[in-house]
Write an enzyme that holds these catalytic residues in place. Structure first.
Site, PDB file in Angstrom:
ATOM      1  CB  THR A 190     -14.881  17.349 -15.595  1.00 31.08           C
ATOM      2  OG1 THR A 190     -13.520  17.547 -15.145  1.00 31.08           O
ATOM      3  CG2 THR A 190     -15.950  18.154 -15.009  1.00 31.08           C
ATOM      4  N   GLY A 191     -13.422  15.832 -12.806  1.00 39.34           N
ATOM      5  CA  GLY A 191     -13.116  16.119 -11.361  1.00 39.34           C
ATOM      6  C   GLY A 191     -12.043  15.115 -11.151  1.00 39.34           C
ATOM      7  CG  HIS A 192      -9.717  12.858  -7.172  1.00 42.94           C
ATOM      8  ND1 HIS A 192      -9.989  11.897  -6.716  1.00 42.94           N
ATOM      9  CD2 HIS A 192      -8.219  13.034  -7.692  1.00 42.94           C
ATOM     10  CE1 HIS A 192      -8.609  11.145  -6.227  1.00 42.94           C
ATOM     11  NE2 HIS A 192      -7.783  11.788  -6.708  1.00 42.94           N
ATOM     12  N   GLY A 193     -10.274  11.823 -11.046  1.00 39.62           N
ATOM     13  CA  GLY A 193     -10.610  10.695 -11.562  1.00 39.62           C
ATOM     14  C   GLY A 193     -10.716   9.436 -10.873  1.00 39.62           C
TER      15      GLY A 193
ATOM     16  CB  THR B 270     -11.482  16.906 -18.021  1.00 39.66           C
ATOM     17  OG1 THR B 270     -10.344  16.479 -17.402  1.00 39.66           O
ATOM     18  CG2 THR B 270     -12.137  15.935 -18.832  1.00 39.66           C
TER      19      THR B 270
ATOM     20  NE  ARG C 201      -5.180   9.234 -12.850  1.00 42.39           N
ATOM     21  CZ  ARG C 201      -6.051  10.009 -13.134  1.00 42.39           C
ATOM     22  NH1 ARG C 201      -6.010  10.399 -14.511  1.00 42.39           N
ATOM     23  NH2 ARG C 201      -7.135  10.569 -12.468  1.00 42.39           N
ATOM     24  CB  ILE C 202      -6.198   4.463 -17.125  1.00 40.64           C
ATOM     25  CG1 ILE C 202      -5.146   3.935 -17.999  1.00 40.64           C
ATOM     26  CG2 ILE C 202      -7.549   4.524 -17.875  1.00 40.64           C
ATOM     27  CD1 ILE C 202      -5.186   2.667 -18.227  1.00 40.64           C
ATOM     28  N   GLY C 203      -7.507   7.455 -15.873  1.00 46.04           N
ATOM     29  CA  GLY C 203      -8.446   8.052 -15.000  1.00 46.04           C
ATOM     30  C   GLY C 203      -9.813   7.668 -15.583  1.00 46.04           C
ATOM     31  CG  ASP C 204     -12.901  10.212 -14.717  1.00 43.37           C
ATOM     32  OD1 ASP C 204     -11.775  10.773 -14.468  1.00 43.37           O
ATOM     33  OD2 ASP C 204     -13.749  11.117 -14.937  1.00 43.37           O
TER      34      ASP C 204
HETATM   35  N1  ASP Z   1     -11.102  13.324 -14.478  1.00 42.97           N
HETATM   36  C1  ASP Z   1     -10.034  13.738 -15.086  1.00 42.97           C
HETATM   37  C2  ASP Z   1      -8.905  12.785 -14.429  1.00 42.97           C
HETATM   38  O1  ASP Z   1      -8.822  12.270 -13.404  1.00 42.97           O
HETATM   39  C3  ASP Z   1      -9.489  15.090 -14.752  1.00 42.97           C
HETATM   40  C4  ASP Z   1     -10.447  16.107 -14.861  1.00 42.97           C
HETATM   41  O2  ASP Z   1     -11.604  15.932 -15.133  1.00 42.97           O
HETATM   42  O3  ASP Z   1      -9.805  17.468 -14.715  1.00 42.97           O
HETATM   43  O4  ASP Z   1      -7.898  12.225 -15.377  1.00 42.97           O
END
Ligand code: ASP
Length: 320
Positions: free
Chosen positions: A228-231, A177, A205-208
């Protein structure tokens, strides 16, 4: 105030083999974005430019090179925010558009709304003359391989809750990301974030990333953050806001706040992540609880970059 632009290119278990490509990509993006600022462009123009640079680069999971959902296609999302008037634009479930960040900016500038998603966001982009590419043209071999490995792991019964971090141990393209935060001489702050999400996500699916306060936030009176990371984790923790809250209410520096909020998030919710922050005084925060996060910033003539914890390489921007 000295202008600053900082970018990230995603947090996660980035493999050693991916490091050189990430460095080249974040350094290119920060140079391109910073040039906009030094040529007199706005902070919004600068963060959009930096993110566009990484959306074109298959070292990152945004635009070209985005990861695939479980159905084998790409759904992208992005958000952009201006800290002066708290104006923002967000979009989600975007298909076949190279620069979702520019769609987000257009939502901010051309509608009375803040967030558009799905078919109607695509219809809006069409009306705004965005080029609609065959959706497959954004798919890379790496993204296909990552999905195959995701499915194999699912079959083997591997826990895919934190798929992006688990999978990155074996696959080459699970993270990436992209985001950018800028501040100009007047103290205007803007933030932009763009992503293809996570490999193997369910369709829809919608993330952060497109969510204000989770993936992106900018307020000239406090600062700006891109995460960034686990949404699912970042969203439930409202990560960007938590960082800004620590700056405004607990008097922490940008670095202390970024570090404290992300440590708290991972301690409580297990999922990992990273963030880049600039506070209203022009102080920088960079931290990640994931194994790695590619980042780079330019301040004055110095370009700093890194990917491992505690790393800080620098070079003069007059060097190539
Ligand atoms: N945060 C993003 C998501 O979960 C993924 C990422 O940051 O790599 O969609």
């Amino acid at each position: 105030m000295e202008p600053i632009l900082i970018v990230h290119g995603g947090a996660g278990d980035i493999t050693e083999a991916r490091v050189p490509g990430k460095f080249t990509g974040v350094k290119k993006a920060v140079r391109e974005g910073f040039k906009v600022l030094s040529d007199g462009g706005s902070v919004l123009d600068a963060v959009e430019k930096a993110v566009c640079s990484m959306e074109l680069d298959d070292n990152f999971n945004a635009g070209y090179g985005s990861v695939l959902n479980i159905e084998g296609y790409i759904e992208m999302e992005a958000s952009i925010m201006h800290g002066k008037d708290l104006k923002a634009g967000c979009c989600t479930l975007i298909k076949g558009i190279m620069h979702p960040i520019s769609v987000a900016r257009r939502v901010m500038e051309k509608t009375n709304h803040t967030f558009l998603g799905g078919e109607n966001a695509m219809e809006f982009a069409r009306r705004e003359n965005f080029e609609l590419l065959p959706p497959d043209s954004l798919i890379t071999e790496n993204a296909k391989r990552a999905l195959e490995e995701f499915k194999e792991n699912q079959k083997k019964g591997v826990d895919t809750t934190f798929a992006r971090t688990e999978l990155d141990k074996t696959e080459p393209n699970g993270t990436g990301t992209v985001g950018a935060v800028a501040i100009d001489r007047e103290g205007n702050i803007a933030v932009a974030t763009s992503t293809g999400g996570i490999t193997g996500k369910v369709a829809g699916r919608i993330g952060d990333t497109p969510i204000l306060g989770a993936g992106t936030y900018a307020d000239n009176e406090i600062g700006g953050v891109s995460t960034t990371g686990h949404g699912e984790t970042l969203m439930r923790f409202n990560a960007a806001q938590r960082i800004l809250q620590k700056i405004s209410c607990h008097n922490m520096s940008a670095q202390e706040a970024t570090e404290a909020a992300l440590k708290e998030m991972t301690a409580r919710l297990v999922g990992t992540g990273g963030a880049i922050t600039i506070d209203k005084k022009g102080q920088i925060g960079i931290y990640f609880t994931s194994k790695r996060m590619a980042w780079a910033y330019i301040k004055g003539n110095e370009l700093h970059y890194g990917i491992n914890a505690g790393e800080d390489f620098s070079e003069n921007t007059t060097e190539k």
